[in-house]
Motif scaffolding. Structure first.
Motif, PDB file in Angstrom:
ATOM      1  N   SER A  34       0.829  -1.199   0.000  1.00 30.87           N
ATOM      2  CA  SER A  34       0.000   0.000   0.000  1.00 30.87           C
ATOM      3  C   SER A  34       0.864   1.249   0.000  1.00 30.87           C
ATOM      4  CB  SER A  34      -0.898   0.040   1.240  1.00 30.87           C
ATOM      5  OG  SER A  34      -1.724  -1.081   1.300  1.00 30.87           O
ATOM      6  N   ALA A  35       0.310   2.306  -0.584  1.00 26.50           N
ATOM      7  CA  ALA A  35       0.933   3.628  -0.548  1.00 26.50           C
ATOM      8  C   ALA A  35      -0.175   4.640  -0.366  1.00 26.50           C
ATOM      9  CB  ALA A  35       1.702   3.899  -1.839  1.00 26.50           C
ATOM     10  N   GLY A  36       0.171   5.774   0.222  1.00 25.29           N
ATOM     11  CA  GLY A  36      -0.860   6.772   0.431  1.00 25.29           C
ATOM     12  C   GLY A  36      -0.331   8.061   1.015  1.00 25.29           C
ATOM     13  N   TYR A  37      -1.272   8.868   1.521  1.00 25.37           N
ATOM     14  CA  TYR A  37      -0.998  10.183   2.079  1.00 25.37           C
ATOM     15  C   TYR A  37      -1.206  10.128   3.585  1.00 25.37           C
ATOM     16  CZ  TYR A  37      -1.540  15.130   3.128  1.00 25.37           C
ATOM     17  OH  TYR A  37      -1.399  16.371   3.680  1.00 25.37           O
ATOM     18  N   SER A  38      -0.330  10.806   4.329  1.00 25.12           N
ATOM     19  CA  SER A  38      -0.477  10.840   5.785  1.00 25.12           C
ATOM     20  C   SER A  38      -0.377  12.277   6.278  1.00 25.12           C
ATOM     21  CB  SER A  38       0.610   9.991   6.454  1.00 25.12           C
ATOM     22  OG  SER A  38       1.873  10.559   6.205  1.00 25.12           O
ATOM     23  N   THR A  39      -1.012  12.522   7.416  1.00 21.39           N
ATOM     24  CA  THR A  39      -0.946  13.829   8.054  1.00 21.39           C
ATOM     25  C   THR A  39      -0.944  13.645   9.559  1.00 21.39           C
ATOM     26  OG1 THR A  39      -1.933  16.025   8.200  1.00 21.39           O
ATOM     27  CG2 THR A  39      -3.447  14.184   7.988  1.00 21.39           C
ATOM     28  N   ILE A  40      -0.188  14.485  10.239  1.00 25.18           N
ATOM     29  CA  ILE A  40      -0.103  14.420  11.699  1.00 25.18           C
ATOM     30  C   ILE A  40      -1.391  14.959  12.303  1.00 25.18           C
ATOM     31  CG2 ILE A  40       1.052  15.476  13.687  1.00 25.18           C
ATOM     32  CD1 ILE A  40       2.773  13.394  12.623  1.00 25.18           C
ATOM     33  N   MET A  41      -1.842  14.308  13.341  1.00 24.88           N
ATOM     34  CA  MET A  41      -2.997  14.787  14.107  1.00 24.88           C
ATOM     35  C   MET A  41      -2.553  14.937  15.551  1.00 24.88           C
ATOM     36  SD  MET A  41      -5.251  14.896  11.748  1.00 24.88           S
ATOM     37  CE  MET A  41      -6.920  14.907  12.301  1.00 24.88           C
ATOM     38  N   THR A  47       3.383  20.111  11.416  1.00 28.44           N
ATOM     39  CA  THR A  47       3.948  19.203  10.426  1.00 28.44           C
ATOM     40  C   THR A  47       3.029  19.134   9.220  1.00 28.44           C
ATOM     41  OG1 THR A  47       4.935  17.899  12.168  1.00 28.44           O
ATOM     42  CG2 THR A  47       4.766  16.868  10.040  1.00 28.44           C
ATOM     43  N   LYS A  48       3.637  19.230   8.037  1.00 34.35           N
ATOM     44  CA  LYS A  48       2.882  19.062   6.798  1.00 34.35           C
ATOM     45  C   LYS A  48       2.584  17.588   6.597  1.00 34.35           C
ATOM     46  CE  LYS A  48       4.918  22.895   4.274  1.00 34.35           C
ATOM     47  NZ  LYS A  48       5.712  23.258   3.106  1.00 34.35           N
ATOM     48  N   GLY A  49       1.801  17.289   5.594  1.00 35.44           N
ATOM     49  CA  GLY A  49       1.519  15.902   5.259  1.00 35.44           C
ATOM     50  C   GLY A  49       2.724  15.218   4.654  1.00 35.44           C
ATOM     51  N   GLY A  50       2.603  13.932   4.458  1.00 35.23           N
ATOM     52  CA  GLY A  50       3.695  13.160   3.889  1.00 35.23           C
ATOM     53  C   GLY A  50       3.187  11.937   3.169  1.00 35.23           C
ATOM     54  N   VAL A  51       4.097  11.046   2.869  1.00 38.90           N
ATOM     55  CA  VAL A  51       3.737   9.811   2.177  1.00 38.90           C
ATOM     56  C   VAL A  51       3.932   8.625   3.118  1.00 38.90           C
ATOM     57  CG1 VAL A  51       4.216  10.669  -0.132  1.00 38.90           C
ATOM     58  CG2 VAL A  51       6.038   9.601   1.177  1.00 38.90           C
ATOM     59  N   VAL A  52       3.154   7.591   2.867  1.00 35.54           N
ATOM     60  CA  VAL A  52       3.229   6.373   3.670  1.00 35.54           C
ATOM     61  C   VAL A  52       3.308   5.179   2.723  1.00 35.54           C
ATOM     62  CG1 VAL A  52       0.707   6.264   3.886  1.00 35.54           C
ATOM     63  CG2 VAL A  52       2.117   5.052   5.520  1.00 35.54           C
ATOM     64  N   PHE A  53       4.165   4.229   3.068  1.00 33.58           N
ATOM     65  CA  PHE A  53       4.299   2.977   2.328  1.00 33.58           C
ATOM     66  C   PHE A  53       4.201   1.837   3.331  1.00 33.58           C
ATOM     67  CE2 PHE A  53       6.771   6.066  -0.072  1.00 33.58           C
ATOM     68  CZ  PHE A  53       6.203   5.941  -1.327  1.00 33.58           C
ATOM     69  N   SER A  54       3.464   0.789   2.966  1.00 36.76           N
ATOM     70  CA  SER A  54       3.369  -0.347   3.883  1.00 36.76           C
ATOM     71  C   SER A  54       3.362  -1.671   3.122  1.00 36.76           C
ATOM     72  CB  SER A  54       2.127  -0.237   4.770  1.00 36.76           C
ATOM     73  OG  SER A  54       0.961  -0.438   4.029  1.00 36.76           O
ATOM     74  N   PHE A  55       3.794  -2.677   3.829  1.00 38.00           N
ATOM     75  CA  PHE A  55       3.873  -4.052   3.346  1.00 38.00           C
ATOM     76  C   PHE A  55       3.214  -4.897   4.427  1.00 38.00           C
ATOM     77  CE2 PHE A  55       6.362  -7.969   3.927  1.00 38.00           C
ATOM     78  CZ  PHE A  55       6.133  -8.580   2.717  1.00 38.00           C
ATOM     79  N   GLU A  56       2.192  -5.695   4.052  1.00 34.49           N
ATOM     80  CA  GLU A  56       1.460  -6.448   5.072  1.00 34.49           C
ATOM     81  C   GLU A  56       1.076  -7.840   4.571  1.00 34.49           C
ATOM     82  OE1 GLU A  56      -2.354  -5.940   8.058  1.00 34.49           O
ATOM     83  OE2 GLU A  56      -2.004  -4.447   6.514  1.00 34.49           O
ATOM     84  N   PRO A  57       1.813  -8.864   4.974  1.00 34.35           N
ATOM     85  CA  PRO A  57       1.348 -10.227   4.699  1.00 34.35           C
ATOM     86  C   PRO A  57       0.192 -10.555   5.636  1.00 34.35           C
ATOM     87  CG  PRO A  57       3.501 -10.261   5.769  1.00 34.35           C
ATOM     88  CD  PRO A  57       3.137  -8.838   5.577  1.00 34.35           C
TER      89      PRO A  57
END
Length: 183
Positions: A34-41, A47-57
């Protein structure tokens, strides 16, 4: 004759039930990238938003329930913020990682499958350098925290979209986290 008819009906019913069992559309083991957009809460964290990458078996124990191991990396850039003296506080790009044990529950067996999930694991916050408006440099050390994640989303033909909130206790022991949307 009644016994033969009853036996024949039972065998036919058993055969029909077993054919439905072996006619599964869902694989028991799969891997999500998965890839996507992230933002701090909360948003006032600077902090500005950023990118997120994940790997999940994942392994589906049932068609409705899966367990997995999520490995994720999030990269965010601190937004320049105004200091009390009128200057600007800036920082460098920060990359955080996490490894979580996850569980997801799927609500339907149709093509569009909404789900909800939870995960528990270790979040690693990287070291950061912050420069304040006086030109003073402050180093924040890296840290590891045990925390959790909640998510919801849907899967359509084995393509999933999810909204996740990762709860993280930050360096001052107040609750923060990041929200991310992933495909």
């Amino acid at each position: 004759m009644k016994k033969i008819l009853t036996l024949f009906s039972f065998v036919l019913l058993a055969q029909y039930a077993m054919s439905q069992y072996y006619d599964r559309d869902y694989k028991s083991f799969k891997v999500n990238f998965s890839a996507g957009y992230s933002t701090i809460m909360p948003k006032d964290s600077g902090t500005k938003g950023g990118v997120v990458f994940s790997f999940e078996p994942k392994y589906h124990l049932l068609d409705e329930f899966s367990i997995g191991l999520k490995v994720e990396a999030v990269t965010m850039k601190p937004a320049p913020s105004k200091a009390n003296g009128g200057g600007t506080i800036t920082g460098d790009v920060q990359t955080n990682g996490s490894i979580l044990a996850t569980g997801d529950y799927y609500f339907t067996h149709r093509d569009l499958r909404p789900f909800a999930g939870v995960g528990f694991g270790v979040y690693s916050q990287s070291a950061r350098t912050i420069t304040d408006y006086y030109g003073m440099i402050q180093d924040l050390p890296s840290s590891n925290k045990f925390d959790f994640m909640l998510r919801g989303g849907f899967e359509f033909s084995h393509i999933s979209a999810a909204l996740e909130y990762n709860f993280i206790s930050n360096r001052t022991d107040t609750r923060t986290g990041y929200l991310c949307f992933k495909l």
